[in-house]
Design a protein around this motif. Structure first.
Motif, PDB file in Angstrom:
ATOM      1  N   LEU A  45      19.877  40.535  56.223  1.00 46.68           N
ATOM      2  CA  LEU A  45      20.943  40.252  57.178  1.00 46.68           C
ATOM      3  C   LEU A  45      20.388  40.287  58.601  1.00 46.68           C
ATOM      4  O   LEU A  45      19.602  41.161  58.953  1.00 46.68           O
ATOM      5  CB  LEU A  45      22.076  41.266  57.021  1.00 46.68           C
ATOM      6  N   TRP A  46      20.834  39.326  59.408  1.00 46.43           N
ATOM      7  CA  TRP A  46      20.390  39.209  60.809  1.00 46.43           C
ATOM      8  C   TRP A  46      21.621  39.031  61.686  1.00 46.43           C
ATOM      9  O   TRP A  46      22.260  37.978  61.644  1.00 46.43           O
ATOM     10  CB  TRP A  46      19.437  38.018  60.943  1.00 46.43           C
ATOM     11  N   PRO A  47      21.996  40.028  62.490  1.00 45.86           N
ATOM     12  CA  PRO A  47      23.142  39.878  63.409  1.00 45.86           C
ATOM     13  C   PRO A  47      22.804  38.863  64.507  1.00 45.86           C
ATOM     14  O   PRO A  47      22.007  39.143  65.400  1.00 45.86           O
ATOM     15  CB  PRO A  47      23.310  41.293  63.994  1.00 45.86           C
ATOM     16  N   ILE A  48      23.412  37.694  64.434  1.00 51.85           N
ATOM     17  CA  ILE A  48      23.060  36.643  65.397  1.00 51.85           C
ATOM     18  C   ILE A  48      23.998  36.611  66.604  1.00 51.85           C
ATOM     19  O   ILE A  48      23.688  35.975  67.596  1.00 51.85           O
ATOM     20  CB  ILE A  48      23.028  35.258  64.717  1.00 51.85           C
ATOM     21  N   LYS A 163      19.085  32.365  70.095  1.00 48.82           N
ATOM     22  CA  LYS A 163      19.874  31.374  70.836  1.00 48.82           C
ATOM     23  C   LYS A 163      19.663  29.969  70.284  1.00 48.82           C
ATOM     24  O   LYS A 163      20.622  29.199  70.118  1.00 48.82           O
ATOM     25  CB  LYS A 163      19.490  31.416  72.316  1.00 48.82           C
ATOM     26  N   ALA A 164      18.406  29.636  69.981  1.00 47.49           N
ATOM     27  CA  ALA A 164      18.112  28.300  69.444  1.00 47.49           C
ATOM     28  C   ALA A 164      18.785  28.103  68.089  1.00 47.49           C
ATOM     29  O   ALA A 164      19.318  27.028  67.792  1.00 47.49           O
ATOM     30  CB  ALA A 164      16.601  28.107  69.337  1.00 47.49           C
ATOM     31  N   VAL A 165      18.756  29.131  67.246  1.00 40.44           N
ATOM     32  CA  VAL A 165      19.389  29.042  65.924  1.00 40.44           C
ATOM     33  C   VAL A 165      20.898  28.886  66.069  1.00 40.44           C
ATOM     34  O   VAL A 165      21.530  28.065  65.380  1.00 40.44           O
ATOM     35  CB  VAL A 165      19.037  30.282  65.078  1.00 40.44           C
ATOM     36  N   LEU A 166      21.503  29.674  66.967  1.00 41.43           N
ATOM     37  CA  LEU A 166      22.945  29.570  67.189  1.00 41.43           C
ATOM     38  C   LEU A 166      23.329  28.171  67.663  1.00 41.43           C
ATOM     39  O   LEU A 166      24.329  27.590  67.209  1.00 41.43           O
ATOM     40  CB  LEU A 166      23.392  30.613  68.213  1.00 41.43           C
ATOM     41  N   ASP A 167      22.542  27.627  68.573  1.00 34.89           N
ATOM     42  CA  ASP A 167      22.824  26.278  69.066  1.00 34.89           C
ATOM     43  C   ASP A 167      22.735  25.258  67.936  1.00 34.89           C
ATOM     44  O   ASP A 167      23.571  24.333  67.858  1.00 34.89           O
ATOM     45  CB  ASP A 167      21.837  25.913  70.177  1.00 34.89           C
TER      46      ASP A 167
END
Length: 705
Positions: A45-48, A163-167
């Motif tokens: 799990l990774w809290p994004i 940030k890049a993954v969220l975008d």
């Protein structure tokens, strides 16, 4: 954005993908199976952001979307199948910046499949050491996807990566056109495939054509339909795949030339390459490896002994305190002589298990273990094994179950089968408790030449015996299992690095926790069963045995009488009767009925042997020595026939040799069945290893007694 997006980590072997996975997930990790296949996967799990947590999946390392082994096939099965449960919302492709040209091949294939991608530019420090400078902004513009500079070992750049993954999750950005568009080469083939299988991606259609026999998501009818398309257009799969790779590398070369500045003089070796001249030397390489092994086993005994003594004494003290403070009765006996004695027999070996995995983790983290695989490949081939067999064999020192599963990286069926069958001969961590307690009984704690401990040398000899026996067994199987397949071994050597202590600590913690938890559950169950079997007997046999002892030994002191009564009651119990039943079979090996009980109980798991002996000897002794440790109990045990010491060098070495060869692990047999999809090979494995163990133990005892 959905509540739990899936992020897939993809990359070449040794690109730092697993390091990034550990940084993102920390201790929020678990191991399971990929849906539809018996292949282990690591997920975490990774809290994004403040409201969402992503599921991160660490996919096997591959050089290309075209797999060459079973584990590599998983990557294609997931990335080429949008309906797969693990199909990612975003693929993070981890790139070794020092080898940008080679690493970008996989990246271009994944983006062409239409998967939203983030390029994680890792190992920039290594590239800088090689005087390479990479313009990541220009690289992002040329590739058409986000590019993030990270250091997976140190955890740098993770906020930018998040940030890049969220975008990409919220508003996916894909390159304007395919890096390699197959419709330019074979338009009819791609058009027919897209129409027949309702696809809208040209490169995905190409994967249907080229890999239709290997992927798991196409049924037989669909595969036959693709065969028809191939035949109708006379499509040459092998030639097209080769041309695709050449074309991609040409285009990648142009990009690399534009974004990379290399100031290093041509043909100047790096410091890792200079070290490799020695470590991979045909003579010095083996000498250094042997010396490192010697130091490893010396350290296991020297460093762990004080901690083992403390745990051993502490468990014995606690046992004595409980017996003194709790009221006499069956429940107290169960707690002290059953549960605590059995669990204490495994807790005492935590220090040695921890040091073993600590030292192995150091070798892996530094990059030296890859060199071991390369130099051992030269030996493996002479015995009919594939060079990739080195990985499972080395892994077998920890545990045979994941080692057998690691054979999926071996391309040829025969080499993979042979590796599966011989891997359990490598001494796993479950054997370590047996080795150390028996070695401590018969090998003096002395130093040779002022440096080497005799007990450490004895331990190393057992591991070497397992390795040699695995090679000999592989050679025999090579003769018996004929095939025309040829194996190959390809490995890219990582640069040498300083160990990451947080990763080393995580490895040790996970290994010890797994060892104690898995062994502890089995030992707890068996200890309770053994206590019941050793505390009760058929009819009034135990009472009659006690009455007879009192009649025949009326002159003995109170303590001596209690010891004799406890021993006779144990022999008259269900466990004692069972031990006597099998004693004729094991007597030629020097074993008595007590050892026979431990041998049978350890079929569930080898490490149960020590716990069983702890339980048996706790029940079989009187009440005057509650503070005596299990090692002291074994040392004090007398042979009823000779009156001398029971655990002579002949008996101890017979047991040691038996456990080097014996297949006494149900989990390993289950893993073999799962990997071979047949009960034939587990039966072969069990039979040849048990016969080998019996014959070798018999010969050892008869020669040494």
């Amino acid at each position: 954005m959905k509540s739990s997006p899936i992020i897939a980590l993809v990359g070449n072997p040794n690109a730092g993908k697993s390091s990034l996975f550990n940084q993102l997930t920390g201790l929020r990790q678990k191991t399971g199976n990929f849906p539809g296949v018996t292949m282990d996967k690591k997920s975490g799990l990774w809290p994004i952001d403040t409201q969402n947590t992503a599921t991160v999946i660490d996919l096997p390392g591959v050089y290309s979307i075209y797999p060459k082994s079973l584990d590599e096939q998983i990557v294609t099965d997931i990335l080429a199948n949008p309906s797969h449960p693990d199909y990612p919302d975003v693929a993070v492709v981890v790139i070794d910046a020092a080898n940008l040209h080679r690493n970008l091949l996989l990246f271009t294939q994944i983006t062409d499949l239409g998967v939203p991608t983030v390029l994680a530019l890792n190992m920039l420090d290594v590239a800088q050491q090689q005087t390479k400078a990479i313009n990541s902004v220009r690289l992002a513009m040329r590739l058409g996807v986000p590019v993030v500079r990270i250091n997976a070992r140190k955890g740098e750049g993770l906020d930018l990566l998040k940030k890049a993954v969220l975008d990409q999750i919220q508003e996916p950005v894909l390159p304007g056109k395919l890096f390699f568009d197959p419709v330019d080469e074979v338009p009819e083939v791609i058009a027919d495939t897209k129409t027949q299988y309702h696809l809208d991606n040209n490169y995905l259609a190409l994967q249907y054509i080229i890999q239709h026999d290997g992927v798991s998501f196409l049924n037989r009818q669909q595969q036959m339909g693709l065969d028809t398309i191939i035949e109708s257009h006379q499509f040459n799969v092998t030639t097209f795949q080769a041309n695709e790779t050449i074309t991609r590398y040409k285009r990648i070369a142009a990009i690399v030339t534009e974004v990379v500045t290399d100031k290093r003089p041509i043909n100047q070796p790096t410091w890792s390459q200079k070290l490799d001249r020695v470590l991979l030397h045909p003579v010095w390489g083996y000498a250094i490896f042997g010396f490192i092994l010697l130091l490893l086993f010396q350290a296991i005994f020297a460093w762990a002994q004080p901690f083992m003594d403390a745990i051993d004494t502490g468990v014995a003290w606690l046992n004595g305190q409980l017996k003194t403070s709790l009221p006499p009765g069956p429940l107290t006996d169960l707690l002290t002589d059953g549960i605590l004695a059995g669990i204490g027999g495994i807790l005492v070996f935590i220090p040695q298990i921890a040091f073993l995995f600590f030292l192995i983790a150091l070798l892996e983290e530094s990059g030296y273990m890859s060199r071991v695989m390369v130099i051992m490949d030269r030996i493996m081939r002479k015995f009919g094994l594939n060079g990739r067999s080195v990985v499972p064999l080395i892994s077998g020192v920890a545990c045979a179950v994941p080692a057998i599963m690691a054979t999926r990286s071996i391309g040829t069926r025969r080499d993979r089968l042979i590796t599966i069958l011989v891997t359990p001969l490598m001494s796993c961590s479950a054997r370590l408790p047996i080795y150390t307690i028996l070695i401590a009984l018969v090998v003096p704690n002395q130093r040779v030449l002022g440096v080497f401990n005799l007990q450490g040398l004895a331990l190393m000899s057992l591991y070497l015996l397992g390795l040699v026996s695995a090679l000999v067994a592989a050679y025999v199987l090579k003769i018996l299992l004929k095939t025309k397949e040829r194996g190959y071994f390809i490995m890219e050597l990582p640069t040498f690095k300083l160990p990451r202590w947080n990763h080393v600590g995580l490895t040790v913690w996970e290994s010890v926790r797994s060892f104690v938890w898995e062994a502890g559950r089995v030992i707890l169950a068996i200890s309770i069963v053994l206590w019941v079997l050793a505390s009760y007997g058929p009819g009034d046999s135990m009472e009659q045995a006690e009455k007879l002892v009192k009649q025949q030994n009326s002159t003995l002191s109170s303590d001596a009488l209690q010891n004799r009564i406890a021993s006779e009651r144990l022999e008259a119990s269900y466990a004692g009767n069972f031990g006597h039943f099998i004693e004729p079979v094991i007597r030629p090996l020097g074993y008595d009925w007590k050892i026979g009980i431990a041998l049978l109980s350890s079929f569930a798991a080898r490490e149960v042997f020590v716990g069983t002996m702890s339980t048996i000897y706790s029940i079989g002794d009187g009440g005057d020595d509650e503070g005596v440790t299990i090692r002291e109990r074994l040392r004090q045990e007398k042979n009823p026939e000779t009156g001398g010491v029971m655990y002579t060098p002949a008996l101890a070495w017979s047991l040691l040799v038996f456990y080097v060869f014996a297949m006494m692990c149900m989990s390993t047999l289950a893993a073999t069945q799962r990997e071979t999809k047949s009960w034939k090979w587990p039966a072969v494995q069990l039979t040849y290893m048990m016969v080998l163990a019996y014959v070798a133990a018999f010969a050892t005892y008869q020669l040494m007694k």
